[in-house]
Structure formats: C-alpha cells, structure tokens
Design an enzyme around this catalytic site. Sequence first.
Site, PDB file in Angstrom:
ATOM      1  N   ARG A 114       0.309  -1.116   0.298  1.00  0.00           N
ATOM      2  CA  ARG A 114       0.325  -0.452   0.403  1.00  0.00           C
ATOM      3  C   ARG A 114       1.384   1.529  -0.067  1.00  0.00           C
ATOM      4  NH1 ARG A 114      -2.832  -3.105   3.724  1.00  0.00           N
ATOM      5  NH2 ARG A 114      -4.460  -4.078   2.358  1.00  0.00           N
ATOM      6  N   LYS A 149       1.631  11.351 -11.278  1.00  0.00           N
ATOM      7  CA  LYS A 149       1.176  10.539 -11.703  1.00  0.00           C
ATOM      8  C   LYS A 149       2.088   9.565 -12.416  1.00  0.00           C
ATOM      9  CE  LYS A 149      -1.795  13.647 -14.667  1.00  0.00           C
ATOM     10  NZ  LYS A 149      -2.561  14.451 -15.986  1.00  0.00           N
ATOM     11  N   GLU A 202       7.927  19.745 -24.404  1.00  0.00           N
ATOM     12  CA  GLU A 202       7.330  20.297 -23.606  1.00  0.00           C
ATOM     13  C   GLU A 202       8.302  20.883 -23.143  1.00  0.00           C
ATOM     14  OE1 GLU A 202       4.886  18.040 -21.947  1.00  0.00           O
ATOM     15  OE2 GLU A 202       4.707  16.398 -23.961  1.00  0.00           O
ATOM     16  N   LYS A 234       5.805  23.821 -15.109  1.00  0.00           N
ATOM     17  CA  LYS A 234       5.285  22.307 -14.032  1.00  0.00           C
ATOM     18  C   LYS A 234       5.056  22.452 -12.779  1.00  0.00           C
ATOM     19  CE  LYS A 234       4.354  17.781 -15.021  1.00  0.00           C
ATOM     20  NZ  LYS A 234       4.020  16.312 -15.821  1.00  0.00           N
ATOM     21  N   GLU A 262      -6.038  17.432 -10.773  1.00  0.00           N
ATOM     22  CA  GLU A 262      -6.870  17.874 -11.886  1.00  0.00           C
ATOM     23  C   GLU A 262      -8.192  18.223 -11.175  1.00  0.00           C
ATOM     24  OE1 GLU A 262      -6.284  15.213 -15.397  1.00  0.00           O
ATOM     25  OE2 GLU A 262      -4.334  16.253 -15.832  1.00  0.00           O
ATOM     26  N   ARG A 297      -4.392  22.479 -14.047  1.00  0.00           N
ATOM     27  CA  ARG A 297      -3.498  21.753 -14.387  1.00  0.00           C
ATOM     28  C   ARG A 297      -3.432  21.297 -15.714  1.00  0.00           C
ATOM     29  NH1 ARG A 297      -0.931  16.507 -11.525  1.00  0.00           N
ATOM     30  NH2 ARG A 297      -0.243  15.651 -12.775  1.00  0.00           N
ATOM     31  N   ASN A 336      -1.523  20.683 -20.832  1.00  0.00           N
ATOM     32  CA  ASN A 336      -2.042  20.112 -21.951  1.00  0.00           C
ATOM     33  C   ASN A 336      -2.278  20.512 -23.933  1.00  0.00           C
ATOM     34  OD1 ASN A 336      -2.436  17.663 -20.952  1.00  0.00           O
ATOM     35  ND2 ASN A 336      -4.630  17.585 -19.965  1.00  0.00           N
ATOM     36  N   HIS A 359      -1.290  18.750 -26.541  1.00  0.00           N
ATOM     37  CA  HIS A 359      -2.286  17.173 -26.494  1.00  0.00           C
ATOM     38  C   HIS A 359      -3.195  16.820 -26.894  1.00  0.00           C
ATOM     39  CE1 HIS A 359       1.615  17.649 -23.697  1.00  0.00           C
ATOM     40  NE2 HIS A 359       1.581  17.217 -23.397  1.00  0.00           N
ATOM     41  N   HIS A 402      -1.975  13.713 -28.492  1.00  0.00           N
ATOM     42  CA  HIS A 402      -2.153  12.141 -28.859  1.00  0.00           C
ATOM     43  C   HIS A 402      -2.827  12.050 -29.687  1.00  0.00           C
ATOM     44  CE1 HIS A 402      -2.136  13.038 -23.800  1.00  0.00           C
ATOM     45  NE2 HIS A 402      -1.527  12.810 -23.861  1.00  0.00           N
ATOM     46  N   HIS A 430       6.660  11.305 -29.005  1.00  0.00           N
ATOM     47  CA  HIS A 430       5.531  11.836 -27.586  1.00  0.00           C
ATOM     48  C   HIS A 430       5.889  13.433 -28.288  1.00  0.00           C
ATOM     49  CE1 HIS A 430       2.155  13.413 -24.834  1.00  0.00           C
ATOM     50  NE2 HIS A 430       3.513  13.880 -24.198  1.00  0.00           N
TER      51      HIS A 430
HETATM   52  N1  LIG Z   1       3.809  10.285 -15.661  1.00  0.00           N
HETATM   53  C1  LIG Z   1       3.817  11.798 -16.315  1.00  0.00           C
HETATM   54  O1  LIG Z   1       2.891  12.340 -16.375  1.00  0.00           O
HETATM   55  C2  LIG Z   1       3.613  11.365 -18.181  1.00  0.00           C
HETATM   56  C3  LIG Z   1       4.082  12.435 -18.663  1.00  0.00           C
HETATM   57  C4  LIG Z   1       4.317  11.974 -20.294  1.00  0.00           C
HETATM   58  C5  LIG Z   1       4.862  11.112 -20.403  1.00  0.00           C
HETATM   59  N2  LIG Z   1       4.733  10.178 -19.736  1.00  0.00           N
HETATM   60  C6  LIG Z   1       4.914   8.370 -20.148  1.00  0.00           C
HETATM   61  O2  LIG Z   1       6.341   9.247 -20.347  1.00  0.00           O
HETATM   62  C7  LIG Z   1       6.937   7.433 -21.232  1.00  0.00           C
HETATM   63  C8  LIG Z   1       7.723   7.769 -21.842  1.00  0.00           C
HETATM   64  O3  LIG Z   1       9.351   8.468 -21.819  1.00  0.00           O
HETATM   65  P1  LIG Z   1       9.968   8.449 -22.517  1.00  0.00           P
HETATM   66  O4  LIG Z   1      10.128   9.534 -23.446  1.00  0.00           O
HETATM   67  O5  LIG Z   1      11.587   8.890 -21.281  1.00  0.00           O
HETATM   68  O6  LIG Z   1      10.629   7.261 -23.185  1.00  0.00           O
HETATM   69  P2  LIG Z   1      11.388   5.354 -22.243  1.00  0.00           P
HETATM   70  O7  LIG Z   1      11.186   6.033 -20.728  1.00  0.00           O
HETATM   71  O8  LIG Z   1      11.591   4.695 -23.551  1.00  0.00           O
HETATM   72  O9  LIG Z   1      13.049   6.106 -22.534  1.00  0.00           O
HETATM   73  C9  LIG Z   1      13.304   6.412 -24.231  1.00  0.00           C
HETATM   74  C10 LIG Z   1      14.710   5.385 -24.317  1.00  0.00           C
HETATM   75  O10 LIG Z   1      15.712   5.900 -24.365  1.00  0.00           O
HETATM   76  C11 LIG Z   1      16.127   4.783 -23.528  1.00  0.00           C
HETATM   77  N3  LIG Z   1      17.342   6.016 -21.920  1.00  0.00           N
HETATM   78  C12 LIG Z   1      16.771   6.359 -20.893  1.00  0.00           C
HETATM   79  N4  LIG Z   1      17.891   7.696 -20.692  1.00  0.00           N
HETATM   80  C13 LIG Z   1      18.803   7.381 -20.964  1.00  0.00           C
HETATM   81  C14 LIG Z   1      20.044   7.911 -21.385  1.00  0.00           C
HETATM   82  N5  LIG Z   1      20.145   9.025 -20.044  1.00  0.00           N
HETATM   83  N6  LIG Z   1      21.150   7.715 -22.308  1.00  0.00           N
HETATM   84  C15 LIG Z   1      20.613   7.317 -23.345  1.00  0.00           C
HETATM   85  N7  LIG Z   1      19.541   6.708 -23.359  1.00  0.00           N
HETATM   86  C16 LIG Z   1      17.979   6.760 -21.955  1.00  0.00           C
HETATM   87  C17 LIG Z   1      15.402   4.308 -22.518  1.00  0.00           C
HETATM   88  O11 LIG Z   1      16.181   3.303 -22.329  1.00  0.00           O
HETATM   89  C18 LIG Z   1      14.574   3.852 -23.662  1.00  0.00           C
HETATM   90  O12 LIG Z   1      14.686   3.217 -24.880  1.00  0.00           O
HETATM   91  C19 LIG Z   1       5.913   6.894 -21.583  1.00  0.00           C
HETATM   92  O13 LIG Z   1       4.898   5.965 -21.307  1.00  0.00           O
HETATM   93  C20 LIG Z   1       4.613   7.933 -21.081  1.00  0.00           C
HETATM   94  O14 LIG Z   1       3.378   7.639 -21.334  1.00  0.00           O
HETATM   95  C21 LIG Z   1       4.063  10.345 -18.804  1.00  0.00           C
HETATM   96 ZN   LIG Z   2       3.596  15.484 -22.620  1.00  0.00          ZN
END
Ligand SMILES: NC(=O)c1ccc[n+]([C@@H]2O[C@H](COP(=O)([O-])OP(=O)(O)OC[C@H]3O[C@@H](n4cnc5c(N)ncnc54)[C@H](O)[C@@H]3O)[C@@H](O)[C@H]2O)c1
Ligand SMILES: [Zn+2]
Length: 548
Positions: free
Chosen positions: A307, A329, A371, A413, A423, A428, A432, A435, A439, A452
């Site tokens: 939990r 999130k 972003e 942010k 939200e 918040r 978006n 987005h 999206h 993204h």
């Molecule tokens: N929680 C939130 O508020 C929120 C907001 C936006 C996006 N997201 C989520 O984030 C995800 C996307 O994140 P992302 O774009 O970081 O992608 P990711 O986590 O898939 O990372 C992209 C790639 O980069 C590699 N990597 C990470 N750090 C590295 C570094 N320093 N050097 C070389 N390679 C590296 C990873 O292994 C991966 O292959 C999605 O699942 C999305 O839904 C969440």
């Molecule tokens: Zn975003």
Amino acid sequence: MKKTNIFLTGFSGTGKSTVGRHLAKMLGWTFVDTDMCIEKEKDTSISNIFEELGEKEFRKIESAIIEKVCSSQYQVVATGGGLVISEKNRKLMGQNGIIVCLEARFNTLLTRLGGTSLNPQTKEVRPLLESSDLESKIIDLKSKRQSVYSMSDYTVHTDDLAINEVSTIIYRNWRHFQKKNILYSSWDVASLVNTPETIYPICVGWGILDTISEKINSMTNNSVVYLVTDSGANKYARRVQAELESARIRTHLFVMESGEKHKTLNTVSMIYDWLAELKAERSHIVMAIGGGVVGDLAGFVAATYLRGVKFIQVPTTLLAIMDSSIGGKTGVDLDRGKNLVGAFYQPEFVLSDVEALTTLPQRQLISGWAEALKHGLIKDEGLIDEFEKNVKNVLNLDKEITTELIKRSLNIKAKVVSSDEHELLGTRIMLNYGHTIGHAIETAGKYEKLLHGEAVSIGMMAAGYISNALGILTSSQFERQKGLLEMYGLPIKVEGINLTDVKNAMLLDKKTLDGSIRWVLLDKIGHSIVKNDVPEKLISEALGSVII
Ligand SMILES: NC(=O)c1ccc[n+]([C@@H]2O[C@H](COP(=O)([O-])OP(=O)(O)OC[C@H]3O[C@@H](n4cnc5c(N)ncnc54)[C@H](O)[C@@H]3O)[C@@H](O)[C@H]2O)c1
Ligand SMILES: [Zn+2]
C-alpha cells in the site's frame, strides 16, 4: 533562507482579508491589506482610483505598496486580486515570503460576491467586477488570472472550510515549508512541489548523480534501496548503485526491458515478486532510474506495493526530467489503451542529472524539448525569449545554459501541479497544450510513427491554428511559435496519418468535459486559456493544416 511573510493571493471572494486577519492574530504577526494601504495613502476608495486614474495607474501604486511592505517581516499580507499579475510583484513576494493562493469554486465565489443575492451582506464590489452580468465577469476575469494564481507556492481550496481551518492549514504549511527549506538548503533545488499531503524538491544540476546518497542519508537511516531501471538507462543505475553502496546504503537492482510495450502489469508483477522475495518493507525505497516508462512503472509499483513504499525519481531522458517525473502521475498500459491503470503518488524527491542527456539519442532529445518549449508558450514569454536566443547552446547541451533553462521550464510544471494536483481546478489542464491533437495523432500512428514530443509539437501547431482562426492569437505570434518549433528541429506537420483515425481518437481522449473537448489555446506567447466551444469545422481545418 527563512521566509517570514505570508502573502495571500487569489480572486476576490476567496477570503484573503478575513483569513489574513485571523491568521495574523493566530501568529501574533502584523496584518496588512494592500488595498487598504492604497486607500489610506491616496485617501480615497479603490473604485475612485480606478475611475479617476485608470487601472494602469492603480497597478503602479499597488507595486509601490508591495515594495514597501516587502521591507518588513512577520506579516500576513492580503493582496489585491490582480497584484500577482505583475511578474515583478510576484518575484518580490517570493523573495520575502511564501505566496499562498486561496481558491474557491465558481458557485462559492458567486455567493460570496453577492451575485445570487443569497447572501447580500457579504456583497463586496470590486471595480473590475462591477457589471450587470457578474457571472460571466467572474468566469472571464478568473480564467484570465488562473494562470498566474497557479504560480503560487501553495494553494488552499477554501470552499468547505471555516476561517480557522484555512488559517491552520496555511500555518502548518508555512512551518513545513520552513523546515524543508532548511533541510534542502544545500541541495540543488530547482523547485518545490507542494501538495496538500507533501512537499518535495526537484533537484536539477549537471553531474549531480553522486550527491544522491547524502540526500537519502539526510532523509532516512538504515533503508534499503530497490533500483528499477531499463537496459537504456542501466549505466546510470549502476553508477547510482555504486554511489549508494559506497555510502553503506544497501541496494538491489532490477533491469526491465526498455520500451513502452513493457510498461505493463506483467512487468509490475515481476517487480512485486522480486520485492517480496527480497522482503522489502514499507520504510524501504523504490528508486526509478530511466525515462518515463521506468518512472511511470516503478512509481506505480511504489504506490501499490505494501500500500505504498517510499519512492525516488531519477529521470534520465529529457521528457522524464521535464514532464513525467513531476506531478505524481504513475501507471501502466493495458492492451486497450495507454495509462489506463495508475495512481497519483508523489516521490520523496526527484534528482535530475542533466549530464545524462549527453548519451540520449538526438531524436529523443529534440522530442523532449517540445515539452520544455510548451511550458514557456503557456506561461512564460521571457523563457521563450531565452529559448530563441540560446538555440545553438541548448541544442549542443551547453552545461550552464541548458541546466538553467531546464530548471526554469520545469519550475512551471511544478508550480501548476502544486496548485492543482488532482486536476480538480482546471489549472493543470493548461499543461495539455498541444496534447488533444498530439495524443490523437500518436494513437492514430499506433505510437510507432512519432515520439510523444513530436506529436505534441504538431498538436501545438494545430491548437495555435485554432487560436489564430478564432482571433485570439495574432498571426505574428502564431508565426513566432512556428519559427520556435522549427528552430528546435521539431516537426510542424505529419504525413501518412489517417484523418478519420485522428478524429476518432480525439473523441476517446479522456480530457473531456461533458463529452466536449476542453481546448487549451494561446491568447499570446506565454499565456494560455481554456475554451470548450471550438466549432467542429474549425477543428477539421486545424487538422487539415497539420496532417498532409
Ligand atoms: N507520468 C507522467 O506525467 C507522464 C508524462 C509524460 C509522459 N509519460 C510517459 O513517459 C513515457 C515516455 O518516456 P520517455 O520518452 O522518457 O521514453 P522511455 O522511458 O521509453 O525512454 C526512451 C529510451 O531512452 C532510453 N534511455 C533513457 N535514458 C537514457 C539516457 N540517459 N541515455 C540513453 N538512453 C536512455 C530508454 O532505455 C529508452 O530506450 C511514456 O510511457 C509516457 O506515457 C508520463
Ligand atoms: Zn506530454
């Protein structure tokens, strides 16, 4: 630094003066009401000043008053509803105290301001609210100011609270704030996220990974850290692991496969088993080291295992530093859709080492800048000026400039999230921008065609198109946004995507209110507004302008 003033901001009718007076009495501090100071100094009413000298002159007098007030300490200051619009005023107050925003729902405001005549004795007439149609005046003025109110250190939702309850919450938070400020004074804190349950810092710096053990040691003793990473970020996880072990903090490492397709309950379940086998306890720490995939997934594990166990975020992609590590999130994908299962869960702290970006593939990096630029576009024109001026340095990851701009952008942010964690307020949603269509384009491209940030860039162009066509954003400002995105190598159009698929995906998007899409639009570079009633024809036109 000790911050020994409390500034209350918020819309008329949120109770700044009443609460301020009560809180000052409770603390034995001085109560100051900036509007009353102005009336006293000018020896006439605020309405008269507005009438005779105009709003611009009034704002000048107001700024001079706040400057004077800021030279004293131990004051609770109720500020006029528009005082925070000026960045200079906000900065001054931030340096000399904490800024607390009092919020109230629309119906509460209407009642308190006497619009429904339910409560005529509380009727308070403010010059800018003098109108036969008080309802639309409140909606209009508040939506214009919401963006600056959300830049406060802390927000209290006053609707269902008595005056003494509001005062107690503010006082408790102020104390907490002071303690944390002292604890974090030697950390590289770029921003504090401040939610009703917790305050945590976001530390940003170049090469700061090796400061992680001292941070953990100042927080807790005898903990065990369960590091979760993926193959792409493993080298940073190893570095953190060595650092922690050298400080005698016990660690275990789980390396998941990288990629969105592994952000699933199946991976979560494997990590649960791993934690159970290692007999993880509630006082232990789960630490995510990697991009948004690792952060979202490990955060969800931390939120749910026993939990809730302690959680630390070490984001290593620009998107994760700028976006996914801030705001709490967490979650995973189901076959039927992205992020369908999740929880709001805030970390103990976020440690963002900008140096990690030097190994990130160029396309990922550029996508992350979308972003960062978005934050400036919705809230800070000065930041956009800097991004324009320093494009070469930023793209080459100049140590100082990049770190500075990342700090400034993510601070936006962090502030927005602090003001509207779950939200509820509609603040918040500004994050978006770009987005809604972004999206939908990602979904229509089955998450394979675009990253993204690339989709968000295209989405911002479509939202900018709508803003411009509605006459809210001038053509030259719209062109400025286009130039900015292109400067950073971001796409402004996409080909090979089916328009009908995009429209269908938009209808399914969860950010809707009563079935209608809530559009975040720009009325100028650095300021956003929310609009529900965008004609369908215009949406089609906007889609047509970015999908070729
Ligand atoms: N929680 C939130 O508020 C929120 C907001 C936006 C996006 N997201 C989520 O984030 C995800 C996307 O994140 P992302 O774009 O970081 O992608 P990711 O986590 O898939 O990372 C992209 C790639 O980069 C590699 N990597 C990470 N750090 C590295 C570094 N320093 N050097 C070389 N390679 C590296 C990873 O292994 C991966 O292959 C999605 O699942 C999305 O839904 C969440
Ligand atoms: Zn975003």
